[in-house]
Write a protein that holds these residues in place. Structure first.
Motif, PDB file in Angstrom:
ATOM      1  N   VAL A 139      31.214  55.809  54.563  1.00  0.00           N
ATOM      2  CA  VAL A 139      30.668  56.389  53.889  1.00  0.00           C
ATOM      3  C   VAL A 139      29.120  55.631  53.483  1.00  0.00           C
ATOM      4  O   VAL A 139      28.276  55.766  53.190  1.00  0.00           O
ATOM      5  CB  VAL A 139      31.512  57.576  52.600  1.00  0.00           C
ATOM      6  N   LEU A 140      29.456  54.181  53.065  1.00  0.00           N
ATOM      7  CA  LEU A 140      29.008  52.969  52.749  1.00  0.00           C
ATOM      8  C   LEU A 140      27.501  53.334  53.964  1.00  0.00           C
ATOM      9  O   LEU A 140      26.281  53.784  53.939  1.00  0.00           O
ATOM     10  CB  LEU A 140      28.758  51.982  53.068  1.00  0.00           C
ATOM     11  N   VAL A 141      28.064  53.200  55.553  1.00  0.00           N
ATOM     12  CA  VAL A 141      26.922  53.060  56.273  1.00  0.00           C
ATOM     13  C   VAL A 141      26.441  54.421  56.612  1.00  0.00           C
ATOM     14  O   VAL A 141      25.041  54.093  57.081  1.00  0.00           O
ATOM     15  CB  VAL A 141      27.813  52.588  57.575  1.00  0.00           C
ATOM     16  N   LEU A 142      27.155  55.359  56.400  1.00  0.00           N
ATOM     17  CA  LEU A 142      26.459  57.233  56.928  1.00  0.00           C
ATOM     18  C   LEU A 142      25.706  57.035  55.382  1.00  0.00           C
ATOM     19  O   LEU A 142      24.962  57.474  55.492  1.00  0.00           O
ATOM     20  CB  LEU A 142      27.931  57.946  55.917  1.00  0.00           C
ATOM     21  N   GLY A 143      25.970  56.565  54.333  1.00  0.00           N
ATOM     22  CA  GLY A 143      24.730  56.460  53.125  1.00  0.00           C
ATOM     23  C   GLY A 143      23.128  55.832  53.173  1.00  0.00           C
ATOM     24  O   GLY A 143      22.607  56.293  53.131  1.00  0.00           O
ATOM     25  N   LEU A 144      24.113  54.582  53.872  1.00  0.00           N
ATOM     26  CA  LEU A 144      22.739  54.232  53.966  1.00  0.00           C
ATOM     27  C   LEU A 144      21.658  54.677  54.948  1.00  0.00           C
ATOM     28  O   LEU A 144      20.192  54.194  55.015  1.00  0.00           O
ATOM     29  CB  LEU A 144      22.926  52.410  53.812  1.00  0.00           C
ATOM     30  N   THR A 145      22.090  55.033  56.227  1.00  0.00           N
ATOM     31  CA  THR A 145      20.848  55.414  57.128  1.00  0.00           C
ATOM     32  C   THR A 145      20.499  56.569  57.461  1.00  0.00           C
ATOM     33  O   THR A 145      19.838  57.004  57.341  1.00  0.00           O
ATOM     34  CB  THR A 145      22.554  55.634  59.011  1.00  0.00           C
ATOM     35  N   HIS A 146      21.274  57.461  56.072  1.00  0.00           N
ATOM     36  CA  HIS A 146      20.564  59.029  55.772  1.00  0.00           C
ATOM     37  C   HIS A 146      19.975  59.119  54.499  1.00  0.00           C
ATOM     38  O   HIS A 146      19.608  59.572  53.696  1.00  0.00           O
ATOM     39  CB  HIS A 146      21.763  59.819  55.995  1.00  0.00           C
ATOM     40  N   ASN A 147      20.088  58.151  53.472  1.00  0.00           N
ATOM     41  CA  ASN A 147      18.781  58.090  52.137  1.00  0.00           C
ATOM     42  C   ASN A 147      20.092  58.419  51.845  1.00  0.00           C
ATOM     43  O   ASN A 147      19.417  58.947  50.366  1.00  0.00           O
ATOM     44  CB  ASN A 147      17.489  57.751  52.242  1.00  0.00           C
TER      45      ASN A 147
END
Length: 97
Positions: free
Chosen positions: A73-81
């Motif tokens: 979720v952290l990586v998805l959130g950071l890559t999709h702002n």
């Protein structure tokens, strides 16, 4: 027998991202493996262990499943702002080469 193999698969996928085997522009490349194989596998192993009455094993699998799910979720959130984190002005712009 599902918890340990799923943990190994996720660890290898994350390790290949961290050592640079996967390009930095494709940092989300390991997410399908981590979400599908590792996080879900750890939670299935936790539920299975709890149904067998092995509460210590179930808690270890659930803790690692929570780690893998939160990382995804952290990586998805950071890559999709999703979190609204912007790039600082003092950093040079990224090059896509």
């Amino acid at each position: 027998m599902i918890g340990l193999p799923s943990f190994i698969v996720g660890s290898i996928a994350l390790g290949m991202v961290l050592i640079g085997f996967v390009p930095a522009t494709a940092v989300g490349a390991s997410l399908p493996i981590i979400l599908a194989a590792t996080a879900v596998g750890q939670f299935v192993a936790a539920v299975w262990s709890a149904s067998l009455g092995q509460s210590a094993v179930a808690s270890v699998f659930a803790i690692f499943g929570g780690f893998w799910l939160s990382y995804a979720v952290l990586v998805l959130g950071l890559t999709h702002n999703w979190f609204g984190v912007t790039r600082p002005r003092w950093l040079p712009p990224r090059s896509c080469s």
